[in-house]
Design a protein around this motif. Structure first.
Motif, PDB file in Angstrom:
ATOM      1  N   LYS A  59       0.849  -1.190   0.000  1.00  0.00           N
ATOM      2  CA  LYS A  59       0.000   0.000   0.000  1.00  0.00           C
ATOM      3  C   LYS A  59       0.879   1.231   0.000  1.00  0.00           C
ATOM      4  N   THR A  60       0.353   2.281  -0.562  1.00  0.00           N
ATOM      5  CA  THR A  60       1.023   3.574  -0.518  1.00  0.00           C
ATOM      6  C   THR A  60       0.073   4.549   0.145  1.00  0.00           C
ATOM      7  N   GLY A  61       0.504   5.779   0.313  1.00  0.00           N
ATOM      8  CA  GLY A  61      -0.371   6.812   0.841  1.00  0.00           C
ATOM      9  C   GLY A  61      -1.300   7.353  -0.229  1.00  0.00           C
ATOM     10  N   LEU A  62      -1.229   6.791  -1.422  1.00  0.00           N
ATOM     11  CA  LEU A  62      -2.057   7.258  -2.525  1.00  0.00           C
ATOM     12  C   LEU A  62      -3.351   6.459  -2.610  1.00  0.00           C
ATOM     13  N   VAL A  63      -4.406   7.138  -2.978  1.00  0.00           N
ATOM     14  CA  VAL A  63      -5.674   6.479  -3.285  1.00  0.00           C
ATOM     15  C   VAL A  63      -5.830   6.558  -4.797  1.00  0.00           C
ATOM     16  N   TYR A  64      -5.992   5.406  -5.421  1.00  0.00           N
ATOM     17  CA  TYR A  64      -6.173   5.337  -6.867  1.00  0.00           C
ATOM     18  C   TYR A  64      -7.660   5.196  -7.163  1.00  0.00           C
ATOM     19  N   ASP A  65      -8.199   6.124  -7.933  1.00  0.00           N
ATOM     20  CA  ASP A  65      -9.589   6.064  -8.376  1.00  0.00           C
ATOM     21  C   ASP A  65      -9.600   5.759  -9.863  1.00  0.00           C
ATOM     22  N   LEU A  66     -10.225   4.659 -10.240  1.00  0.00           N
ATOM     23  CA  LEU A  66     -10.353   4.273 -11.644  1.00  0.00           C
ATOM     24  C   LEU A  66     -11.767   4.594 -12.109  1.00  0.00           C
ATOM     25  N   TYR A  67     -11.853   5.389 -13.159  1.00  0.00           N
ATOM     26  CA  TYR A  67     -13.134   5.772 -13.725  1.00  0.00           C
ATOM     27  C   TYR A  67     -13.277   5.173 -15.119  1.00  0.00           C
ATOM     28  N   VAL A  68     -14.496   4.765 -15.465  1.00  0.00           N
ATOM     29  CA  VAL A  68     -14.800   4.293 -16.813  1.00  0.00           C
ATOM     30  C   VAL A  68     -15.999   5.074 -17.332  1.00  0.00           C
ATOM     31  N   HIS A  69     -16.205   4.994 -18.629  1.00  0.00           N
ATOM     32  CA  HIS A  69     -17.366   5.638 -19.235  1.00  0.00           C
ATOM     33  C   HIS A  69     -18.625   4.951 -18.708  1.00  0.00           C
ATOM     34  N   GLU A  70     -19.671   5.717 -18.499  1.00  0.00           N
ATOM     35  CA  GLU A  70     -20.936   5.157 -17.974  1.00  0.00           C
ATOM     36  C   GLU A  70     -21.418   3.955 -18.776  1.00  0.00           C
ATOM     37  N   LYS A  71     -21.294   4.045 -20.100  1.00  0.00           N
ATOM     38  CA  LYS A  71     -21.802   2.954 -20.957  1.00  0.00           C
ATOM     39  C   LYS A  71     -20.972   1.674 -20.829  1.00  0.00           C
ATOM     40  N   ASP A  72     -19.733   1.795 -20.347  1.00  0.00           N
ATOM     41  CA  ASP A  72     -18.860   0.635 -20.184  1.00  0.00           C
ATOM     42  C   ASP A  72     -18.842   0.088 -18.766  1.00  0.00           C
ATOM     43  N   TYR A  73     -19.579   0.700 -17.864  1.00  0.00           N
ATOM     44  CA  TYR A  73     -19.483   0.364 -16.444  1.00  0.00           C
ATOM     45  C   TYR A  73     -19.802  -1.111 -16.153  1.00  0.00           C
ATOM     46  N   ASN A  74     -20.919  -1.607 -16.647  1.00  0.00           N
ATOM     47  CA  ASN A  74     -21.313  -2.996 -16.366  1.00  0.00           C
ATOM     48  C   ASN A  74     -20.311  -3.996 -16.949  1.00  0.00           C
ATOM     49  N   LYS A  75     -19.814  -3.712 -18.145  1.00  0.00           N
ATOM     50  CA  LYS A  75     -18.805  -4.584 -18.759  1.00  0.00           C
ATOM     51  C   LYS A  75     -17.519  -4.545 -17.930  1.00  0.00           C
ATOM     52  N   ALA A  76     -17.145  -3.370 -17.454  1.00  0.00           N
ATOM     53  CA  ALA A  76     -15.926  -3.224 -16.650  1.00  0.00           C
ATOM     54  C   ALA A  76     -16.038  -3.984 -15.332  1.00  0.00           C
ATOM     55  N   ILE A  77     -17.194  -3.924 -14.699  1.00  0.00           N
ATOM     56  CA  ILE A  77     -17.426  -4.670 -13.452  1.00  0.00           C
ATOM     57  C   ILE A  77     -17.233  -6.168 -13.710  1.00  0.00           C
ATOM     58  N   ALA A  78     -17.809  -6.664 -14.787  1.00  0.00           N
ATOM     59  CA  ALA A  78     -17.693  -8.091 -15.117  1.00  0.00           C
ATOM     60  C   ALA A  78     -16.238  -8.473 -15.382  1.00  0.00           C
ATOM     61  N   VAL A  79     -15.505  -7.614 -16.066  1.00  0.00           N
ATOM     62  CA  VAL A  79     -14.110  -7.899 -16.410  1.00  0.00           C
ATOM     63  C   VAL A  79     -13.240  -7.976 -15.159  1.00  0.00           C
ATOM     64  N   ILE A  80     -13.362  -7.022 -14.262  1.00  0.00           N
ATOM     65  CA  ILE A  80     -12.478  -7.050 -13.089  1.00  0.00           C
ATOM     66  C   ILE A  80     -12.921  -8.087 -12.061  1.00  0.00           C
ATOM     67  N   ASN A  81     -14.208  -8.427 -12.052  1.00  0.00           N
ATOM     68  CA  ASN A  81     -14.672  -9.445 -11.107  1.00  0.00           C
ATOM     69  C   ASN A  81     -14.270 -10.862 -11.519  1.00  0.00           C
ATOM     70  N   LYS A  82     -13.906 -11.054 -12.777  1.00  0.00           N
ATOM     71  CA  LYS A  82     -13.461 -12.366 -13.236  1.00  0.00           C
ATOM     72  C   LYS A  82     -12.217 -12.830 -12.485  1.00  0.00           C
ATOM     73  N   ARG A  83     -11.370 -11.905 -12.108  1.00  0.00           N
ATOM     74  CA  ARG A  83     -10.124 -12.248 -11.416  1.00  0.00           C
ATOM     75  C   ARG A  83     -10.375 -12.749 -10.004  1.00  0.00           C
ATOM     76  N   GLY A  84     -11.405 -12.256  -9.367  1.00  0.00           N
ATOM     77  CA  GLY A  84     -11.692 -12.652  -8.003  1.00  0.00           C
ATOM     78  C   GLY A  84     -10.924 -11.874  -6.957  1.00  0.00           C
ATOM     79  N   ASP A  85     -10.145 -10.868  -7.361  1.00  0.00           N
ATOM     80  CA  ASP A  85      -9.359 -10.052  -6.434  1.00  0.00           C
ATOM     81  C   ASP A  85     -10.151  -8.903  -5.834  1.00  0.00           C
ATOM     82  N   PHE A  86     -11.279  -8.594  -6.428  1.00  0.00           N
ATOM     83  CA  PHE A  86     -11.967  -7.352  -6.088  1.00  0.00           C
ATOM     84  C   PHE A  86     -13.219  -7.571  -5.294  1.00  0.00           C
TER      85      PHE A  86
END
Length: 86
Positions: A59-86
């Protein structure tokens, strides 16, 4: 194009590995994203490593905020949840 008016927060983390994994998965899937960081005070940006449930977490003292386009949000959720890390 992702702007402040059409973006949606996908992930907010201080975990460098989680941030990097999410970025890699989004790039592989062809999903555009923007990153914003907070907490850039130098003395708090030195990486710290912890052992959490048998895993090493950096961890660092930085907070990373990742933003995606509204239309890509559901696809992005599915993509990152495939890994199981989130």
């Amino acid at each position: 194009m992702i702007t402040v008016f059409n973006r949606k927060l996908l992930l907010s983390t201080m975990n460098v590995e989680q941030y990097a994994n999410a970025k890699d998965e989004l790039a592989k899937a062809g999903i555009g994203f923007r990153v914003a960081t907070k907490g850039t005070n130098y003395k708090h940006t030195m990486p710290r490593t912890y052992n959490v449930k048998g895993r090493t977490v950096t961890k660092t003292g930085l907070v990373y905020d990742l933003y995606v386009h509204e239309k890509d949000y559901n696809k992005a959720i599915a993509v990152i949840n495939k890994r199981g890390d989130f």
